[in-house]
Design an enzyme around this catalytic site. Structure first.
Site, PDB file in Angstrom:
ATOM      1  CB  SER A 165      -0.947  -0.036   1.206  1.00 28.10           C
ATOM      2  OG  SER A 165      -1.921   0.959   1.125  1.00 28.10           O
ATOM      3  NE  ARG A 235      -9.114   1.438  10.933  1.00 26.69           N
ATOM      4  CZ  ARG A 235      -8.077   0.903  10.316  1.00 26.69           C
ATOM      5  NH1 ARG A 235      -7.465   1.592   9.368  1.00 26.69           N
ATOM      6  NH2 ARG A 235      -7.640  -0.300  10.629  1.00 26.69           N
ATOM      7  CG  ASP A 330      -6.348  -3.642  -3.614  1.00 26.96           C
ATOM      8  OD1 ASP A 330      -7.162  -2.748  -3.294  1.00 26.96           O
ATOM      9  OD2 ASP A 330      -5.112  -3.529  -3.454  1.00 26.96           O
ATOM     10  CG  HIS A 363      -5.756  -2.133   0.052  1.00 29.08           C
ATOM     11  ND1 HIS A 363      -4.847  -2.027  -0.981  1.00 29.08           N
ATOM     12  CD2 HIS A 363      -5.240  -1.388   1.066  1.00 29.08           C
ATOM     13  CE1 HIS A 363      -3.837  -1.262  -0.620  1.00 29.08           C
ATOM     14  NE2 HIS A 363      -4.044  -0.870   0.622  1.00 29.08           N
ATOM     15  CG  ASP A 364      -7.070  -4.762   5.151  1.00 31.14           C
ATOM     16  OD1 ASP A 364      -6.263  -3.851   4.875  1.00 31.14           O
ATOM     17  OD2 ASP A 364      -7.889  -4.682   6.083  1.00 31.14           O
TER      18      ASP A 364
END
Length: 390
Positions: A165, A235, A330, A363-364
């Site tokens: 990232s 968040r 992602d 993405h994680d």
């Protein structure tokens, strides 16, 4: 160098853990010139290391962190064994980045809130926290600061600079700013620049913080408050972009928090409960000014800007070999963004390996223990180890 100690008798760790670690605070008195034209002097950087630096200092790997991570890449702390390093599944004895062969460095970037000099630190000019007066920092500023850490260790060339990232952007910047100081550049779930959509998400997140009544223009420390409402929303927005639609459907679907709907604006769905939990947890440990700084650094990163938007021309400066990896689901930094980087490298006839990994976690996925992903990393580091004789 970070101390690696034996765990307390009551603490049992896996054999592939780096063990109990103690971070090191490095102080730098010489001013660091920033991209915005200002400079910062007398700053600290928090550093952790794992493994042993070999005699010719050729086995060092720098791991660059993403938005809300830190120098604590692997291992645990003696006073909080639950605080496991954010990439502990990647770094350790026998793991893909094997600390039996490599000396791994994690650096907490300037502007962060985990011990390195940032908005929460005391401004020597005022004796108060920097707050909103802390200078805007960029990826390039972080890389220059990291290079000074390398100098302290006497490392003239990294075996690899690696990041996922935002960390991947730092790795790319290393290849451009210090092309002779890294053999390999490993870029995971990243992008050569943010899209308009990426910037838009960051702006909404920042707006939630800036509009929080407890923000006080960034000087909330003096008021004894914290803009937690804004941080929570920021968040929650960010977390949505880290997960894939498939992953959210699998984890939550449309499952209710209770047996029946209550016809209210309280939490009704499990996914709502999850997002609120993530927001609450984040607001307790992260700093709002740091969030503003790091998301703006993300926005500004664009190595092609100085070349009229031509990424191929920008990447002509690189000398490292590249491994670029992306994940099919992602959508924050989709695979086509990684392919842009790969194309620019191939156009320059630079050595590059590319893997697009079919993974459902969005993405994680770069933080998770996916066997295909870890096997890829292990094989690539085996190649590096063979090159340097580690």
């Amino acid at each position: 160098m970070t101390d690696v100690a034996l765990p307390p008798a009551a603490l049992t760790l896996p054999n592939d853990s780096v063990g109990v670690v103690t971070p090191q605070r490095m102080h730098f008195q010489e001013p660091l010139k920033l991209r915005n034209g200002s400079s910062i002097a007398g700053y600290d950087l928090m550093v952790e290391t794992y493994g042993t630096l070999n005699a010719d200092r050729s086995n060092a790997v720098l791991v660059c962190h993403a938005l809300n991570a830190s120098h604590h890449v692997a291992g645990v702390y003696a006073d909080d064994p639950r605080d496991v390093g954010w990439w502990d599944n990647m770094v350790g004895p026998g793991k893909p980045l094997d600390t039996n062969r490599f000396f791994v460095i994690g650096v907490n970037n300037l502007g962060s809130c985990f011990g390195s000099t940032g908005p929460m630190s005391t401004n020597p000019a005022t004796g108060e926290p920097y707050g909103a007066a802390f200078p805007v920092v960029t990826v390039e500023d972080w890389v220059n600061a990291q290079a000074r850490v390398a100098d302290v260790f006497g490392i003239t060339q990294f075996a690899a600079v690696m990041g996922g990232s935002l960390g991947g952007m730092q790795a790319v910047a290393w290849s451009l700013m210090y092309p002779q100081r890294l053999r390999h550049c490993i870029v995971v779930a990243s992008t050569p620049k943010l899209s308009a959509q990426n910037i838009a998400f960051n702006e909404v997140a920042r707006s939630s913080i800036l509009s929080d009544p407890d923000f006080h223009g960034g000087n909330y420390y003096a008021h004894g408050v914290k803009p937690k409402r804004g941080l929570r929303v920021a968040r929650m927005i960010g977390h949505i972009t880290y997960l894939s639609d498939e992953d959210m459907a699998e984890k939550f679907g449309r499952e209710l928090k209770t047996e029946d709907i209550r016809f209210s604006f309280d939490v009704e769905f499990q996914v709502e409960s999850y997002l609120r939990y993530q927001g609450d947890k984040f607001a307790e440990y992260f700093d709002a000014n740091t969030y503003l700084l790091i998301t703006r650094a993300l926005d500004y990163f664009d190595p092609a800007l100085a070349y009229g938007g031509d990424l191929t021309r920008a990447m002509a400066q690189t000398q490292a070999s590249f491994l670029v990896a992306s994940f099919t689901t992602d959508w924050r930094f989709a695979p086509n963004r990684s392919r842009e980087l790969v194309k620019a490298l191939l156009d320059n006839k630079r050595p590059v390996s590319y893997a697009e990994i079919d993974a459902p976690h969005g993405h994680d996925a770069f933080l998770l223990d996916d066997p295909r992903y870890h096997n890829l990393m292990r094989a690539y580091y085996d190649r590096i180890a063979e090159e340097i004789g580690a």
